[in-house]
Write a protein that holds these residues in place. Structure first.
Motif, PDB file in Angstrom:
ATOM      1  N   ALA A 160      77.856 101.327  -1.961  1.00  0.00           N
ATOM      2  CA  ALA A 160      78.497 102.328  -2.810  1.00  0.00           C
ATOM      3  C   ALA A 160      77.578 103.528  -2.988  1.00  0.00           C
ATOM      4  O   ALA A 160      78.034 104.689  -2.989  1.00  0.00           O
ATOM      5  CB  ALA A 160      78.859 101.727  -4.162  1.00  0.00           C
ATOM      6  N   GLU A 161      76.297 103.297  -3.126  1.00  0.00           N
ATOM      7  CA  GLU A 161      75.342 104.397  -3.267  1.00  0.00           C
ATOM      8  C   GLU A 161      75.265 105.211  -1.980  1.00  0.00           C
ATOM      9  O   GLU A 161      75.199 106.449  -2.011  1.00  0.00           O
ATOM     10  CB  GLU A 161      73.961 103.851  -3.622  1.00  0.00           C
ATOM     11  CG  GLU A 161      72.916 104.915  -3.903  1.00  0.00           C
ATOM     12  CD  GLU A 161      73.307 105.817  -5.072  1.00  0.00           C
ATOM     13  OE1 GLU A 161      72.913 107.009  -5.044  1.00  0.00           O
ATOM     14  OE2 GLU A 161      73.998 105.345  -5.994  1.00  0.00           O
TER      15      GLU A 161
ATOM     16  N   ARG B 260      81.315 103.543  -7.096  1.00  0.00           N
ATOM     17  CA  ARG B 260      80.905 102.823  -8.316  1.00  0.00           C
ATOM     18  C   ARG B 260      81.890 103.055  -9.453  1.00  0.00           C
ATOM     19  O   ARG B 260      82.025 102.205 -10.340  1.00  0.00           O
ATOM     20  CB  ARG B 260      79.505 103.261  -8.740  1.00  0.00           C
ATOM     21  CG  ARG B 260      78.387 102.714  -7.883  1.00  0.00           C
ATOM     22  CD  ARG B 260      77.059 102.745  -8.653  1.00  0.00           C
ATOM     23  NE  ARG B 260      76.844 104.048  -9.272  1.00  0.00           N
ATOM     24  CZ  ARG B 260      76.184 105.061  -8.707  1.00  0.00           C
ATOM     25  NH1 ARG B 260      75.675 104.916  -7.500  1.00  0.00           N
ATOM     26  NH2 ARG B 260      76.019 106.205  -9.331  1.00  0.00           N
ATOM     27  N   GLU B 261      82.548 104.217  -9.456  1.00  0.00           N
ATOM     28  CA  GLU B 261      83.533 104.513 -10.486  1.00  0.00           C
ATOM     29  C   GLU B 261      84.671 103.491 -10.462  1.00  0.00           C
ATOM     30  O   GLU B 261      85.199 103.100 -11.508  1.00  0.00           O
ATOM     31  CB  GLU B 261      84.089 105.925 -10.266  1.00  0.00           C
ATOM     32  CG  GLU B 261      85.233 106.318 -11.193  1.00  0.00           C
ATOM     33  CD  GLU B 261      85.876 107.624 -10.789  1.00  0.00           C
ATOM     34  OE1 GLU B 261      87.030 107.871 -11.191  1.00  0.00           O
ATOM     35  OE2 GLU B 261      85.235 108.407 -10.057  1.00  0.00           O
TER      36      GLU B 261
ATOM     37  N   GLY C 184      78.366 107.319  -1.800  1.00  0.00           N
ATOM     38  CA  GLY C 184      78.290 108.402  -2.774  1.00  0.00           C
ATOM     39  C   GLY C 184      77.438 109.558  -2.278  1.00  0.00           C
ATOM     40  O   GLY C 184      77.784 110.733  -2.473  1.00  0.00           O
TER      41      GLY C 184
ATOM     42  N   GLY D 170      84.374 100.435  -8.850  1.00  0.00           N
ATOM     43  CA  GLY D 170      83.801  99.101  -8.924  1.00  0.00           C
ATOM     44  C   GLY D 170      84.204  98.203  -7.772  1.00  0.00           C
ATOM     45  O   GLY D 170      85.053  98.554  -6.949  1.00  0.00           O
ATOM     46  N   PRO D 171      83.622  97.017  -7.697  1.00  0.00           N
ATOM     47  CA  PRO D 171      83.895  96.098  -6.581  1.00  0.00           C
ATOM     48  C   PRO D 171      85.169  95.286  -6.730  1.00  0.00           C
ATOM     49  O   PRO D 171      85.635  94.683  -5.761  1.00  0.00           O
ATOM     50  CB  PRO D 171      82.666  95.188  -6.586  1.00  0.00           C
ATOM     51  CG  PRO D 171      82.237  95.159  -8.020  1.00  0.00           C
ATOM     52  CD  PRO D 171      82.548  96.525  -8.576  1.00  0.00           C
TER      53      PRO D 171
ATOM     54  N   GLU E 108      77.057  97.336  -4.240  1.00  0.00           N
ATOM     55  CA  GLU E 108      76.324  98.382  -4.947  1.00  0.00           C
ATOM     56  C   GLU E 108      75.490  99.245  -4.003  1.00  0.00           C
ATOM     57  O   GLU E 108      75.463 100.475  -4.130  1.00  0.00           O
ATOM     58  CB  GLU E 108      75.432  97.763  -6.029  1.00  0.00           C
ATOM     59  CG  GLU E 108      76.201  97.175  -7.205  1.00  0.00           C
ATOM     60  CD  GLU E 108      77.004  98.235  -7.950  1.00  0.00           C
ATOM     61  OE1 GLU E 108      76.553  99.395  -8.009  1.00  0.00           O
ATOM     62  OE2 GLU E 108      78.085  97.898  -8.463  1.00  0.00           O
ATOM     63  N   ARG E 109      74.814  98.611  -3.072  1.00  0.00           N
ATOM     64  CA  ARG E 109      73.971  99.384  -2.141  1.00  0.00           C
ATOM     65  C   ARG E 109      74.834 100.303  -1.276  1.00  0.00           C
ATOM     66  O   ARG E 109      74.507 101.476  -1.085  1.00  0.00           O
ATOM     67  CB  ARG E 109      73.157  98.450  -1.237  1.00  0.00           C
ATOM     68  CG  ARG E 109      72.242  99.206  -0.275  1.00  0.00           C
ATOM     69  CD  ARG E 109      71.293  98.275   0.426  1.00  0.00           C
ATOM     70  NE  ARG E 109      71.925  97.532   1.488  1.00  0.00           N
ATOM     71  CZ  ARG E 109      72.031  97.970   2.761  1.00  0.00           C
ATOM     72  NH1 ARG E 109      71.542  99.152   3.089  1.00  0.00           N
ATOM     73  NH2 ARG E 109      72.583  97.232   3.682  1.00  0.00           N
TER      74      ARG E 109
ATOM     75  N   HIS F 171      83.675 108.361  -6.754  1.00  0.00           N
ATOM     76  CA  HIS F 171      82.504 107.605  -6.325  1.00  0.00           C
ATOM     77  C   HIS F 171      82.887 106.123  -6.301  1.00  0.00           C
ATOM     78  O   HIS F 171      83.579 105.642  -7.202  1.00  0.00           O
ATOM     79  CB  HIS F 171      81.346 107.831  -7.299  1.00  0.00           C
ATOM     80  CG  HIS F 171      80.023 107.381  -6.771  1.00  0.00           C
ATOM     81  ND1 HIS F 171      79.710 106.050  -6.579  1.00  0.00           N
ATOM     82  CD2 HIS F 171      78.916 108.093  -6.394  1.00  0.00           C
ATOM     83  CE1 HIS F 171      78.481 105.950  -6.115  1.00  0.00           C
ATOM     84  NE2 HIS F 171      77.974 107.177  -5.993  1.00  0.00           N
TER      85      HIS F 171
END
Length: 300
Positions: free
Chosen positions: A272-273, A115-116, A276, A118-119, A269-270, A113
């Motif tokens: 990344a979701e 988020r796993e 995912g 990160g940026p 973040e947006r 994912h």
């Protein structure tokens, strides 16, 4: 076959114990006369062909040097000798007579994912793959990334440095001076592509002219998604939006590629979701147990 592949994939030297055969062809007709004779000892209704490059029905024409040197008629004779059924991963347009759709490729076992990871990555934008008809879409993405003030950019693969593939100069040439500030590295070893992709925040999904013209599905489409990088689709690759589904519009470069890349990097973040959620759908549709069941149903 090179020295790397047997380290990752089992290679069976004797197939006479088998009950069914699946032939997978890209540009090369790799079977010897002896192998064809052995293959034809299997019942015909237990043999099928996966036609990655669209040779059957002239989906890909001999005018495209990336397809290889064999004529359409030559491919037709070979396929007709081997099987009554040809499977093609063709996402757009009608299939030729005698062919059925099969996606062929599945999600890699490793799926991260975004988020796993990160940026904070080693690179803001990266492409892994050789310059095989991909110079124009890649340089367009690079120029958009510069406008978006993305500075850490890398490309890994062959023929980005000014060298060309003998006999295929038309699809491996480029202007390496336009890659000033881009880190150019050799190809990533087999088995490490997905992990290396994950070192970048953004990875464009670049397709060759052959793939863009025919709408053929490729493994890279799912590898990029699985890597945890944010995939972006240039205009040439937008035909594959049916594979990603959902909010795929957020991942297309559109009419203002620089703004799109800036949005992806700035609102990680947006996006990344979104990626995912696309990963979850792709795993449900393109997992290998499901694909294997679908493949077995083609045998009569």
């Amino acid at each position: 076959m090179d020295e790397q592949i047997p380290r990752h994939l089992p290679v069976e030297p004797d197939v006479r114990w088998g009950t069914h055969l699946v032939f997978m062809f890209e540009a090369r007709q790799y079977l010897s006369d002896e192998q064809i004779e052995l293959a034809c000892s299997f019942p015909r209704d237990r043999r099928l062909i996966i036609d990655f490059d669209g040779h059957w029905g002239g989906v890909a024409t001999a005018d495209d040097s990336s397809v290889g040197t064999h004529s359409i008629e030559n491919w037709r004779r070979l396929y007709s000798a081997l099987s009554d059924l040809v499977l093609q991963p063709k996402l757009t347009g009608p299939l030729p007579d005698g062919a059925e759709f099969f996606p062929c490729f599945g999600m890699p076992q490793l799926v991260r994912h975004p988020r796993e990871l990160g940026p904070e990555r080693d690179y803001e934008l990266q492409y892994i793959g050789s310059n095989w008809g991909r110079w124009k879409p890649f340089i367009e993405v690079v120029e958009a990334a510069r406008q978006a003030r993305l500075r850490r950019i890398r490309v890994c693969g062959r023929w980005w440095d000014g060298e060309t593939c003998p006999g295929f100069e038309d699809i491996t040439s480029g202007e390496p001076e336009r890659l000033s500030g881009v880190e150019v590295q050799p190809p990533v070893p087999f088995g490490h592509v997905v992990t290396e992709m994950g070192r970048a925040v953004i990875t464009p999904v670049l397709v060759s002219p052959l793939v863009a013209d025919t709408g053929l599905f490729t493994a890279r489409m799912l590898e990029t998604l699985a890597s945890g990088s944010l995939p972006v689709l240039p205009p040439e690759a937008e035909f594959m939006s049916s594979v990603y589904e959902g909010d795929v519009e957020a991942l297309t470069l559109g009419s203002d590629p620089a703004a799109t890349l800036g949005r992806l990097a700035g609102d990680f973040e947006r996006h990344a979701e979104i990626v995912g959620q696309i990963q979850d759908r792709a795993r449900a549709r393109y997992n290998y147990p499901r694909l294997l069941r679908e493949l077995l149903r083609f045998f009569r």
